[in-house]
Enzyme design. Sequence first.
Site, PDB file in Angstrom:
ATOM      1  N   HIS A 468       0.832  -1.207   0.000  1.00  0.00           N
ATOM      2  CA  HIS A 468       0.000   0.000   0.000  1.00  0.00           C
ATOM      3  C   HIS A 468       0.872   1.264   0.000  1.00  0.00           C
ATOM      4  O   HIS A 468       0.740   2.125  -0.869  1.00  0.00           O
ATOM      5  CB  HIS A 468      -0.917  -0.028   1.228  1.00  0.00           C
ATOM      6  CG  HIS A 468      -1.801   1.186   1.352  1.00  0.00           C
ATOM      7  ND1 HIS A 468      -3.147   1.158   1.080  1.00  0.00           N
ATOM      8  CD2 HIS A 468      -1.534   2.452   1.725  1.00  0.00           C
ATOM      9  CE1 HIS A 468      -3.667   2.355   1.266  1.00  0.00           C
ATOM     10  NE2 HIS A 468      -2.701   3.172   1.668  1.00  0.00           N
ATOM     11  N   GLU A 469       1.774   1.343   0.958  1.00  0.00           N
ATOM     12  CA  GLU A 469       2.605   2.546   1.070  1.00  0.00           C
ATOM     13  C   GLU A 469       3.568   2.646  -0.109  1.00  0.00           C
ATOM     14  O   GLU A 469       3.915   3.734  -0.556  1.00  0.00           O
ATOM     15  CB  GLU A 469       3.378   2.557   2.397  1.00  0.00           C
ATOM     16  CG  GLU A 469       2.492   2.517   3.647  1.00  0.00           C
ATOM     17  CD  GLU A 469       1.406   3.578   3.681  1.00  0.00           C
ATOM     18  OE1 GLU A 469       1.566   4.637   3.041  1.00  0.00           O
ATOM     19  OE2 GLU A 469       0.368   3.349   4.341  1.00  0.00           O
ATOM     20  N   HIS A 472       1.727   4.423  -2.872  1.00  0.00           N
ATOM     21  CA  HIS A 472       1.812   5.889  -2.736  1.00  0.00           C
ATOM     22  C   HIS A 472       3.188   6.364  -3.192  1.00  0.00           C
ATOM     23  O   HIS A 472       3.322   7.399  -3.836  1.00  0.00           O
ATOM     24  CB  HIS A 472       1.639   6.291  -1.269  1.00  0.00           C
ATOM     25  CG  HIS A 472       0.215   6.256  -0.778  1.00  0.00           C
ATOM     26  ND1 HIS A 472      -0.818   6.906  -1.422  1.00  0.00           N
ATOM     27  CD2 HIS A 472      -0.343   5.691   0.331  1.00  0.00           C
ATOM     28  CE1 HIS A 472      -1.949   6.721  -0.733  1.00  0.00           C
ATOM     29  NE2 HIS A 472      -1.691   5.975   0.328  1.00  0.00           N
ATOM     30  N   HIS A 475       3.507   6.666  -6.877  1.00  0.00           N
ATOM     31  CA  HIS A 475       2.777   7.866  -7.311  1.00  0.00           C
ATOM     32  C   HIS A 475       3.692   9.092  -7.195  1.00  0.00           C
ATOM     33  O   HIS A 475       3.709   9.952  -8.068  1.00  0.00           O
ATOM     34  CB  HIS A 475       1.537   8.026  -6.417  1.00  0.00           C
ATOM     35  CG  HIS A 475       0.446   8.878  -6.998  1.00  0.00           C
ATOM     36  ND1 HIS A 475      -0.675   9.219  -6.274  1.00  0.00           N
ATOM     37  CD2 HIS A 475       0.287   9.464  -8.201  1.00  0.00           C
ATOM     38  CE1 HIS A 475      -1.470   9.962  -7.025  1.00  0.00           C
ATOM     39  NE2 HIS A 475      -0.912  10.130  -8.200  1.00  0.00           N
TER      40      HIS A 475
HETATM   41 ZN   LIG Z   1      -3.005   5.256   1.872  1.00  0.00          ZN
END
Ligand SMILES: [Zn+2]
Length: 680
Positions: A468-469, A472, A475
């Site tokens: 998940h991290e 990010h 991104h």
């Molecule tokens: Zn998040």
Amino acid sequence: MENPLLTESTLPFGAPPFDKIRNEHYMPAFEQGIAEAKAEIDAIVANPAAPSFENTIEALENAGQTLDRVSGIFYNLLEADTDDEMQQIAEDISPKMTEYEMYVSLNEPLFARIKSVYDRRDALGLDKEQYKLLEDTYKDFVRSGALLSPADKERYGQYEEELSLLGLQYGKNVLAATNAYTLNITDRARLAGLPGFVTEAAAELAKEKGQEGWTFDLSYPSYSAFMKYSTDRELKRQLYMAYNTKAVGGENDNLENVRRIADLRIKIANILGYPTYADYAIEDRMAKTPATVNAFLSKLLDPSLPAARKEVATILSFARENGFEEEVLQPWDFSYWTERYKDAHYALNDALLKPYFQLEDCIDAVFGLAGKLYGLSFEERPDIPGYHKDVKVYDVKDADGRHLALFYADFFPRESKRGGAWMTEFRGQSIVDGVERRPFISLVTNFTKPTAQSPSLLTHDELTTLLHEFGHSLHGMMAEGRYESQTGTNVARDFVELPSQIMENWAFEPEFLNGFARHYQTGEILPADLIEKVKATQNYLAAYYQVRQLQFGILDMAWHGLTALPEEGTMAFEKKVLTPTAVLPSVPECCTSASFGHIFSGGYSAGYYSYKWAEVLEADAFSLFKEKGIFNREVAASFRENILSKGSREDEAVLYRRFRGHDPQPEALLRKLEITETCK
Ligand SMILES: [Zn+2]
């Protein structure tokens, strides 16, 4: 004495000289940063030349570089490697930062220049990126009241001030009500069902509070453990009631505060020209209108409600087969029986999986995934300082060898770090005066540290968190733009979790897991039946949990979709809104609104739906990978081009459509959660 925060870094890529930064450098750097930023704003205002995109909008975007650099380092370390001195600096600097922010947002001659450029926007020959920056800058000022008459500006300011005080009061009341309650047990017989680790923690808590025996409180770990394991229905009822009547009546009452907050938000929306607060809040998100959000919530609720009721019926019949004697499950029975059902049907626990997820293997796998999908490679750079000895620094390179980002990885807990996991940036991507600055990305977690006896082993949840991290982080790393406020993770609240949540999907794919998950002692690959169990557990009670989240979203939209306060009180209003969505018996004394901090004292007003919205985005987006292959380079290239590299340079809804070929489809989430089939 030289201040490393105020001089150009001589390190590769201009990396922050963490090895030289000490606490005494922050305050003077903040002060100089603020002074420089103010002087730059003053220079924009005083420019004798007519307002233009370059001398006003771009100049404002690029103002305050020193302050950005100092803040980017300080506020991130305040979370990841803090001490008392830094906490004190944060307190001391806070009023000065607020003052500076007001200096910009309430600056009338500055806004006059912005408006002058905005009014001529179609005649300026701007490209898409510039046009969007102009629109966003103008809207930010207008949404903070820049167009109001002086009298309205004053009223608006009063509303905002009252609202922020009420929000604080609301939060304080929830905390005080939470802390005011304890369940103290002195009769050992009433601990029936509780495992050792739960009673041990309860004995500790009792000691801390100077009580005899065992104590439970309303903090989530304590509360949820009791509800999961205790067989004492009466005590579970008491604890449930305490938890769900927090700040309802009594000295920490929030019932009236809820109405006052809702009322102020209606007034703020009206003065800014919106019929409801939801219209105001959602306007600059991907969803755009409350109607879209409400339709979205209904579309998910309609099939989920019957499916959730079916799940509850399944749990009830299991309970009755196993000694439960009532006709219906009360809310305080539910957690216990869902856990027993889970034990009976899905024999899976952390201890079974952990040996297969050695941290180093997981990191290599995650880096490898970025390589397979996007061609990225990660080279460790021990010559570039991290902010703590546990931090590893990587040079991230694109497929053609171009430097993309620095990546700071900080995995292990320590006293100076807060709990949880997050991604952040010391610097975002931008191009200033023709010079590109690539981003400095940081990923922070609290995984178990390796010891002399055993390596760091992750739970499956932790592997998912890492992905998940890392999503990010991608991104941030793959940002390509000119203006920092539009690049990387600077996107709408209901869009920002797409790149992160989509990555979680790989944690459930055998094709990905088989590539790296080996038992750290025997080298055996993760057995297929364990992967199957992980997948099955993922959707256990999926409809029930979905309805819970939708209820919060619906309640949020009800409070913030009001044009006038309802005649009935807070509790009656909530009952009216939520009764049609009930799956368990509703308890008259309980009230969610009195302790719904997300929307009444946090930043999620008219925004709770974002959680589900993001789930739909990622399920719908990932379904394309599922269709074409989870390592498909073409789909990945399109995801990078249309989503990861774009930031908010274009409208997020347009970007999404360009990637997926259609608007986000709630059906994709229903399919992923296997809800469609069960109810049609
Ligand atoms: Zn998040």
